[in-house]
Design a protein around this motif. Structure first.
Motif, PDB file in Angstrom:
ATOM      1  N   ARG A 139      34.964  23.507  -9.322  1.00 45.56           N
ATOM      2  CA  ARG A 139      35.353  22.150  -8.905  1.00 45.56           C
ATOM      3  C   ARG A 139      36.816  22.127  -8.448  1.00 45.56           C
ATOM      4  O   ARG A 139      37.146  21.431  -7.484  1.00 45.56           O
ATOM      5  CB  ARG A 139      35.156  21.142 -10.048  1.00 45.56           C
ATOM      6  N   ILE A 140      37.680  22.878  -9.126  1.00 46.38           N
ATOM      7  CA  ILE A 140      39.086  22.941  -8.695  1.00 46.38           C
ATOM      8  C   ILE A 140      39.143  23.515  -7.281  1.00 46.38           C
ATOM      9  O   ILE A 140      39.872  23.010  -6.416  1.00 46.38           O
ATOM     10  CB  ILE A 140      39.939  23.789  -9.675  1.00 46.38           C
ATOM     11  N   GLY A 141      38.364  24.556  -7.033  1.00 48.11           N
ATOM     12  CA  GLY A 141      38.301  25.151  -5.693  1.00 48.11           C
ATOM     13  C   GLY A 141      37.856  24.147  -4.651  1.00 48.11           C
ATOM     14  O   GLY A 141      38.453  24.047  -3.562  1.00 48.11           O
ATOM     15  N   LYS A 142      36.807  23.372  -4.971  1.00 50.15           N
ATOM     16  CA  LYS A 142      36.288  22.361  -4.032  1.00 50.15           C
ATOM     17  C   LYS A 142      37.360  21.313  -3.722  1.00 50.15           C
ATOM     18  O   LYS A 142      37.515  20.883  -2.575  1.00 50.15           O
ATOM     19  CB  LYS A 142      35.050  21.669  -4.624  1.00 50.15           C
ATOM     20  N   CYS A 143      38.088  20.888  -4.766  1.00 49.97           N
ATOM     21  CA  CYS A 143      39.145  19.880  -4.570  1.00 49.97           C
ATOM     22  C   CYS A 143      40.246  20.435  -3.664  1.00 49.97           C
ATOM     23  O   CYS A 143      40.712  19.746  -2.750  1.00 49.97           O
ATOM     24  CB  CYS A 143      39.739  19.455  -5.915  1.00 49.97           C
ATOM     25  N   HIS A 144      40.660  21.669  -3.911  1.00 51.72           N
ATOM     26  CA  HIS A 144      41.696  22.275  -3.062  1.00 51.72           C
ATOM     27  C   HIS A 144      41.215  22.402  -1.617  1.00 51.72           C
ATOM     28  O   HIS A 144      41.992  22.167  -0.675  1.00 51.72           O
ATOM     29  CB  HIS A 144      42.103  23.644  -3.618  1.00 51.72           C
ATOM     30  N   GLU A 145      39.939  22.735  -1.443  1.00 55.02           N
ATOM     31  CA  GLU A 145      39.416  22.849  -0.077  1.00 55.02           C
ATOM     32  C   GLU A 145      39.485  21.499   0.637  1.00 55.02           C
ATOM     33  O   GLU A 145      39.882  21.424   1.805  1.00 55.02           O
ATOM     34  CB  GLU A 145      37.977  23.378  -0.091  1.00 55.02           C
ATOM     35  N   ARG A 146      39.156  20.430  -0.092  1.00 60.13           N
ATOM     36  CA  ARG A 146      39.199  19.097   0.523  1.00 60.13           C
ATOM     37  C   ARG A 146      40.628  18.652   0.808  1.00 60.13           C
ATOM     38  O   ARG A 146      40.866  17.847   1.706  1.00 60.13           O
ATOM     39  CB  ARG A 146      38.466  18.090  -0.371  1.00 60.13           C
ATOM     40  N   LEU A 147      41.562  19.181   0.023  1.00 61.55           N
ATOM     41  CA  LEU A 147      42.980  18.861   0.266  1.00 61.55           C
ATOM     42  C   LEU A 147      43.594  19.757   1.347  1.00 61.55           C
ATOM     43  O   LEU A 147      44.754  19.603   1.700  1.00 61.55           O
ATOM     44  CB  LEU A 147      43.780  19.030  -1.039  1.00 61.55           C
ATOM     45  N   ASN A 185      44.033  22.982   0.991  1.00 60.38           N
ATOM     46  CA  ASN A 185      44.743  24.112   0.368  1.00 60.38           C
ATOM     47  C   ASN A 185      43.822  25.332   0.366  1.00 60.38           C
ATOM     48  O   ASN A 185      43.274  25.720  -0.671  1.00 60.38           O
ATOM     49  CB  ASN A 185      45.159  23.759  -1.075  1.00 60.38           C
ATOM     50  N   ASP A 186      43.646  25.947   1.528  1.00 60.57           N
ATOM     51  CA  ASP A 186      42.633  26.993   1.676  1.00 60.57           C
ATOM     52  C   ASP A 186      42.860  28.187   0.750  1.00 60.57           C
ATOM     53  O   ASP A 186      41.917  28.705   0.152  1.00 60.57           O
ATOM     54  CB  ASP A 186      42.573  27.480   3.137  1.00 60.57           C
ATOM     55  N   ASP A 187      44.107  28.635   0.632  1.00 58.30           N
ATOM     56  CA  ASP A 187      44.391  29.805  -0.210  1.00 58.30           C
ATOM     57  C   ASP A 187      44.030  29.530  -1.670  1.00 58.30           C
ATOM     58  O   ASP A 187      43.421  30.365  -2.348  1.00 58.30           O
ATOM     59  CB  ASP A 187      45.863  30.213  -0.110  1.00 58.30           C
ATOM     60  N   LEU A 188      44.398  28.327  -2.150  1.00 62.51           N
ATOM     61  CA  LEU A 188      44.087  27.964  -3.538  1.00 62.51           C
ATOM     62  C   LEU A 188      42.586  27.787  -3.739  1.00 62.51           C
ATOM     63  O   LEU A 188      42.044  28.097  -4.804  1.00 62.51           O
ATOM     64  CB  LEU A 188      44.836  26.682  -3.930  1.00 62.51           C
ATOM     65  N   ALA A 189      41.908  27.286  -2.691  1.00 59.94           N
ATOM     66  CA  ALA A 189      40.451  27.110  -2.772  1.00 59.94           C
ATOM     67  C   ALA A 189      39.777  28.461  -2.975  1.00 59.94           C
ATOM     68  O   ALA A 189      38.994  28.653  -3.918  1.00 59.94           O
ATOM     69  CB  ALA A 189      39.927  26.425  -1.514  1.00 59.94           C
ATOM     70  N   ILE A 190      40.100  29.420  -2.100  1.00 60.11           N
ATOM     71  CA  ILE A 190      39.493  30.757  -2.185  1.00 60.11           C
ATOM     72  C   ILE A 190      39.852  31.442  -3.502  1.00 60.11           C
ATOM     73  O   ILE A 190      39.020  32.104  -4.132  1.00 60.11           O
ATOM     74  CB  ILE A 190      39.917  31.621  -0.977  1.00 60.11           C
ATOM     75  N   GLN A 191      41.106  31.252  -3.928  1.00 57.71           N
ATOM     76  CA  GLN A 191      41.563  31.834  -5.192  1.00 57.71           C
ATOM     77  C   GLN A 191      40.672  31.370  -6.351  1.00 57.71           C
ATOM     78  O   GLN A 191      40.248  32.175  -7.189  1.00 57.71           O
ATOM     79  CB  GLN A 191      43.006  31.378  -5.418  1.00 57.71           C
ATOM     80  N   HIS A 192      40.347  30.067  -6.364  1.00 51.21           N
ATOM     81  CA  HIS A 192      39.525  29.519  -7.457  1.00 51.21           C
ATOM     82  C   HIS A 192      38.044  29.880  -7.297  1.00 51.21           C
ATOM     83  O   HIS A 192      37.354  30.081  -8.295  1.00 51.21           O
ATOM     84  CB  HIS A 192      39.736  28.004  -7.581  1.00 51.21           C
ATOM     85  N   TYR A 193      37.567  29.962  -6.057  1.00 48.86           N
ATOM     86  CA  TYR A 193      36.182  30.412  -5.863  1.00 48.86           C
ATOM     87  C   TYR A 193      36.027  31.849  -6.361  1.00 48.86           C
ATOM     88  O   TYR A 193      35.013  32.205  -6.973  1.00 48.86           O
ATOM     89  CB  TYR A 193      35.774  30.340  -4.387  1.00 48.86           C
ATOM     90  N   SER A 194      37.040  32.688  -6.096  1.00 50.92           N
ATOM     91  CA  SER A 194      37.004  34.091  -6.545  1.00 50.92           C
ATOM     92  C   SER A 194      37.011  34.157  -8.071  1.00 50.92           C
ATOM     93  O   SER A 194      36.288  34.960  -8.672  1.00 50.92           O
ATOM     94  CB  SER A 194      38.196  34.866  -5.983  1.00 50.92           C
ATOM     95  N   LYS A 195      37.820  33.294  -8.701  1.00 51.49           N
ATOM     96  CA  LYS A 195      37.841  33.241 -10.172  1.00 51.49           C
ATOM     97  C   LYS A 195      36.484  32.791 -10.710  1.00 51.49           C
ATOM     98  O   LYS A 195      36.036  33.260 -11.758  1.00 51.49           O
ATOM     99  CB  LYS A 195      38.930  32.271 -10.656  1.00 51.49           C
ATOM    100  N   THR A 196      35.836  31.883  -9.978  1.00 49.62           N
ATOM    101  CA  THR A 196      34.525  31.373 -10.406  1.00 49.62           C
ATOM    102  C   THR A 196      33.510  32.501 -10.500  1.00 49.62           C
ATOM    103  O   THR A 196      32.810  32.646 -11.509  1.00 49.62           O
ATOM    104  CB  THR A 196      34.000  30.302  -9.413  1.00 49.62           C
ATOM    105  N   VAL A 197      33.404  33.308  -9.429  1.00 47.05           N
ATOM    106  CA  VAL A 197      32.390  34.376  -9.427  1.00 47.05           C
ATOM    107  C   VAL A 197      32.788  35.520 -10.367  1.00 47.05           C
ATOM    108  O   VAL A 197      31.922  36.234 -10.873  1.00 47.05           O
ATOM    109  CB  VAL A 197      32.101  34.901  -8.004  1.00 47.05           C
ATOM    110  N   ILE A 218      28.009  30.777  -3.017  1.00 46.11           N
ATOM    111  CA  ILE A 218      27.701  29.896  -1.883  1.00 46.11           C
ATOM    112  C   ILE A 218      28.965  29.179  -1.416  1.00 46.11           C
ATOM    113  O   ILE A 218      29.184  29.015  -0.207  1.00 46.11           O
ATOM    114  CB  ILE A 218      26.582  28.895  -2.279  1.00 46.11           C
ATOM    115  N   ALA A 219      29.818  28.774  -2.364  1.00 51.77           N
ATOM    116  CA  ALA A 219      31.081  28.096  -1.997  1.00 51.77           C
ATOM    117  C   ALA A 219      31.956  29.009  -1.144  1.00 51.77           C
ATOM    118  O   ALA A 219      32.513  28.577  -0.123  1.00 51.77           O
ATOM    119  CB  ALA A 219      31.827  27.660  -3.259  1.00 51.77           C
ATOM    120  N   ILE A 220      32.070  30.284  -1.540  1.00 49.61           N
ATOM    121  CA  ILE A 220      32.888  31.236  -0.757  1.00 49.61           C
ATOM    122  C   ILE A 220      32.267  31.454   0.622  1.00 49.61           C
ATOM    123  O   ILE A 220      32.957  31.410   1.652  1.00 49.61           O
ATOM    124  CB  ILE A 220      32.998  32.599  -1.481  1.00 49.61           C
ATOM    125  N   THR A 221      30.959  31.701   0.624  1.00 50.54           N
ATOM    126  CA  THR A 221      30.261  31.969   1.895  1.00 50.54           C
ATOM    127  C   THR A 221      30.383  30.784   2.846  1.00 50.54           C
ATOM    128  O   THR A 221      30.729  30.948   4.024  1.00 50.54           O
ATOM    129  CB  THR A 221      28.772  32.269   1.625  1.00 50.54           C
TER     130      THR A 221
END
Length: 463
Positions: A274-282, A284-296, A307-310
């Motif tokens: 969810r943090i990644g999704k919020c950063h993506e909507r803001l 903040n692409d680098d922070l979004a990917i960083q959190h998606y990577s932490k998720t997996v 799916i979020a990363i893809t």
């Protein structure tokens, strides 16, 4: 950590008992001590040790009804129902007013799917007990087994009247309200409950979830705030509050709440995602990917993370990276339809048509029968010159979508291309009957066929 006197005595009994077993020196324990020892083992799933303690206990206290009831409990757990039933009959003759006898007999009947008779016996137990809350909860569960949600709800409410700290009963009441889609009634009940228990964080949490389902996000937010005021360590309330703030597009505040959960406990893949999704909507692409990577990394089996990363890279039209992560996901779980659909779509975009066809075929094999999957696979097979496979695929699609004009127009076009005019005419007439306007499909995909006089004549008949 402080233990009360009873806990200290129980721990002492267990330590003394286990010391006795190690030394093979038989010591005397009173029946209450044996009961607490057996309960300890049962609660920790140590059935063999519980059975040993029951055997030793009965050797020292052969007339103890409570120890024999614990023996019944183990027999029921082991599905030795006839033996348990016989023992209960003997105990009933000795203590006909012991509620535990009725409860265990009801448990046996429940295991035999005789839920109505189980309810009868539990109702009898009510007249012999000082602790009605547990019995009302058991009655509620029997009604749940029968899918009688109204009566289940009533009995869980009775349980809460007797014991307003039984949160499992509170969850079950709300489960019944949810199943019956009675969100307004659930809120009304919870508010009444909160009038008596104003600092019950579980009730506030449930109120918030009801308002969330009703899309009343401001009220949901207020309820989750009260849940947090009642218990500042309540992780579930922060997560739900984050979800509400996302709906209100207050992404920075949502991130703050998700971050609190990471500080309170081990990171959860849900919060990181969810943090990644919020950063993506803001943006903040680098922070979004960083959190998606932490998720997996946290949970490689969570498909939403992959799916979020893809999807992130697909939106950026970086199909090579999207494919890289989809392949990683497939290596972890090769049976996930969502991965194969993306694998097909990405390969299609990269013009790797054979891989794209494999992706759509795999998605179909795994039960993804969406019309788009059939149509996309057909278009690729035709492009690859696999006419027979394309026709076979569309005939399979017809089994699921007999009245879909797009399927029929494609079949017509392909049969005409193969110079099977009889089947071509059959399918074009079928398609035109279903939807005349869709003949544009024929024009787009089979321009030469569309311009044939004999085809134009058939189309004109349906104008």
């Amino acid at each position: 950590m402080k233990f009360n006197r009873e806990e200290e005595e129980n721990n002492f009994s267990i330590t003394r008992y286990e010391s006795m077993l190690r030394s093979n020196d038989v010591k005397f324990f009173d029946s209450d001590e044996f009961e607490s020892i057996i309960h300890h083992y049962l609660e920790n799933g140590k059935i063999a040790k519980a059975k040993k303690a029951i055997s030793l206990g009965l050797s020292q206290h052969p007339s103890s009804v409570n120890l024999k009831l614990l023996q019944v409990e183990v027999l029921v757990f082991e599905n030795r129902l006839d033996k348990a039933d016989n023992l209960l009959a003997q105990l009933h003759a000795i203590e006909p007013e012991n509620e535990e006898i009725y409860i265990q007999k009801a448990n046996i009947l429940s295991k035999q799917n005789n839920h109505e008779k189980a309810i009868e016996l539990l109702t009898m137990a009510l007249s012999y007990t000082d602790d009605s809350a547990d019995i009302y909860s058991l009655v509620g569960m029997e009604y749940l087994f029968m899918d009688d949600f109204e009566n289940a709800k009533i009995n869980f409410m009775r349980c809460l009247e007797a014991d307003d700290e039984d949160y499992s009963a509170l969850y079950n009441v709300i489960y019944c309200f949810d199943f019956l889609e009675q969100h307004e009634e659930a809120i009304e009940y919870l508010n009444m409950f909160l009038n008596k228990n104003p600092y019950c964080e579980v009730a506030w949490h449930q109120v918030g979830k009801q308002y969330f389902d009703l899309k009343e996000y401001d009220k949901a937010l207020a309820a989750f705030d009260f849940a947090i005021i009642s218990d500042e360590y309540f992780i579930g309330a922060y997560l739900e509050k984050g979800k509400v703030l996302e709906k209100l597009k207050r992404y920075n505040e949502a991130i703050e709440n998700y971050r609190i959960t990471l500080e309170l406990d081990d990171p959860t893949s849900f919060a990181l995602l969810r943090i990644g999704k919020c950063h993506e909507r803001l943006g903040n692409d680098d922070l979004a990917i960083q959190h998606y990577s932490k998720t997996v990394h946290e949970d490689p089996l969570l498909d939403k993370g992959w799916i979020a990363i893809t999807d992130f890279y697909m939106r950026k039209r970086d199909y090579q990276k999207a494919l890289y992560y989809t392949n990683k996901a497939i290596n972890i779980d090769g049976e996930n339809v969502l991965y194969w659909k993306r694998y097909a779509k990405i390969n299609n975009r990269l013009a790797f048509f054979e891989e794209a066809e494999r992706g759509y075929r795999k998605a179909l094999e795994l039960g993804n029968y969406e019309i788009e999957t059939w149509l996309n696979r057909f278009d690729i097979l035709r492009f690859l010159g696999e006419s027979d496979a394309a026709i076979q695929s569309l005939h399979q699609a017809i089994e699921f979508y007999p009245d879909n004009p797009e399927v029929q127009y494609r079949l017509a076009g392909l049969y005409y291309e193969m110079q099977d005019y009889e089947k071509g005419e059959y399918h074009i007439r079928k398609a035109l009957e279903l939807d005349y306007e869709y003949h544009i499909v024929l024009e787009e995909l089979f321009e030469k066929i569309f311009n044939l006089t004999l085809v134009k004549n058939i189309i004109s008949e349906y104008k």
